[in-house]
Design a protein around this motif. Structure first.
Motif, PDB file in Angstrom:
ATOM      1  N   SER A  11       0.776  -1.357   0.022  1.00 58.52           N
ATOM      2  CA  SER A  11      -0.086   0.088  -0.066  1.00 58.52           C
ATOM      3  C   SER A  11       0.680   1.134  -0.143  1.00 58.52           C
ATOM      4  O   SER A  11       0.657   2.087  -0.809  1.00 58.52           O
ATOM      5  N   LEU A  53       2.943   1.357  -3.357  1.00 57.34           N
ATOM      6  CA  LEU A  53       1.807   1.886  -4.618  1.00 57.34           C
ATOM      7  C   LEU A  53       1.569   3.178  -4.417  1.00 57.34           C
ATOM      8  O   LEU A  53       1.337   4.062  -5.376  1.00 57.34           O
ATOM      9  N   ILE A  98      -1.433  -1.718 -11.027  1.00 64.58           N
ATOM     10  CA  ILE A  98      -2.523  -2.627 -10.291  1.00 64.58           C
ATOM     11  C   ILE A  98      -2.683  -4.019 -11.254  1.00 64.58           C
ATOM     12  O   ILE A  98      -2.826  -5.398 -10.686  1.00 64.58           O
ATOM     13  N   GLU A 128      -3.281  -3.191  -3.469  1.00 65.98           N
ATOM     14  CA  GLU A 128      -3.912  -2.078  -4.233  1.00 65.98           C
ATOM     15  C   GLU A 128      -5.107  -1.485  -3.515  1.00 65.98           C
ATOM     16  O   GLU A 128      -5.565  -0.349  -4.139  1.00 65.98           O
TER      17      GLU A 128
END
Length: 195
Positions: free
Chosen positions: A62, A65, A78, A116
């Motif tokens: 998390s 990204l 993703i 994601e």
């Protein structure tokens, strides 16, 4: 004239559906994995440790990204993440009974399959849809996890009839469905000009 781009490649409806499928896979995986490992001869404590590895990977994914999304389009992160995570999950389900060391794969599965989710929540705020950003955030968090929790019932039925490995394979199927929906509903960035 100033060029304005919509920052979401998916509509809110698509994001909600993707998040619900993803969270369903996560709920089933983390809910049933310790029991499957216990049936393979590992302790329940080891099963809890494995869930912790998945959760730690999700947290790291998390954050990673969230930082990467500033420079790389969300779909470029993703979609491959789901694809590699599903492949790694299939490997882990096959290899888990052979050696405890394969549990390291769960950290990377968490990064790729669950990391994601916060990005999807963030994208929902700027996605096209009928609801205000606050309602969208509430729905994609509470609603998607509510659906994920409801998916544990059929997962339990699958486990009772075909075994825990089959139910965990169904969890990977939910991730594959999320990947499919994400790929099919992705659109090019909307660009319009403002005077």
């Amino acid at each position: 004239k100033k060029c304005i781009e919509s920052s979401s490649l998916w509509s809110f409806g698509a994001l909600f559906f993707i998040a619900s499928l993803m969270n369903g896979g996560t709920a089933i995986l983390t809910g049933l994995l310790p029991t499957m490992l216990n049936e393979c001869g590992y302790t329940l404590g080891f099963g809890g440790f494995c869930n912790m590895l998945f959760g730690a990977g999700s947290s790291v994914g998390s954050i990673t990204l969230g930082m990467a999304i500033r420079k790389i389009a969300p779909d470029k992160l993703i979609l491959p993440g789901f694809a590699f995570g599903i492949a790694l999950g299939a490997f882990y389900l096959a290899a888990a009974p052979l050696s405890a060391w394969y549990c390291i794969a769960l950290f990377f599965m968490g990064m790729l399959l669950s990391g994601e989710y916060p990005v999807l929540v963030a994208l929902s705020g700027t996605a096209r849809g009928a609801f205000s950003p606050a309602i969208r955030s509430a729905l994609i968090v509470g609603g998607a996890w509510g659906i994920a929790g409801a998916l544990l019932l059929p997962a339990g039925k699958i486990a009772a009839r075909f075994g825990l490995t089959a139910s965990l394979a169904a969890a990977l199927g939910l991730y594959a469905a999320a990947l499919t929906v994400a790929a099919l509903t992705r659109r090019k960035k909307d660009v319009h000009f403002q005077k």
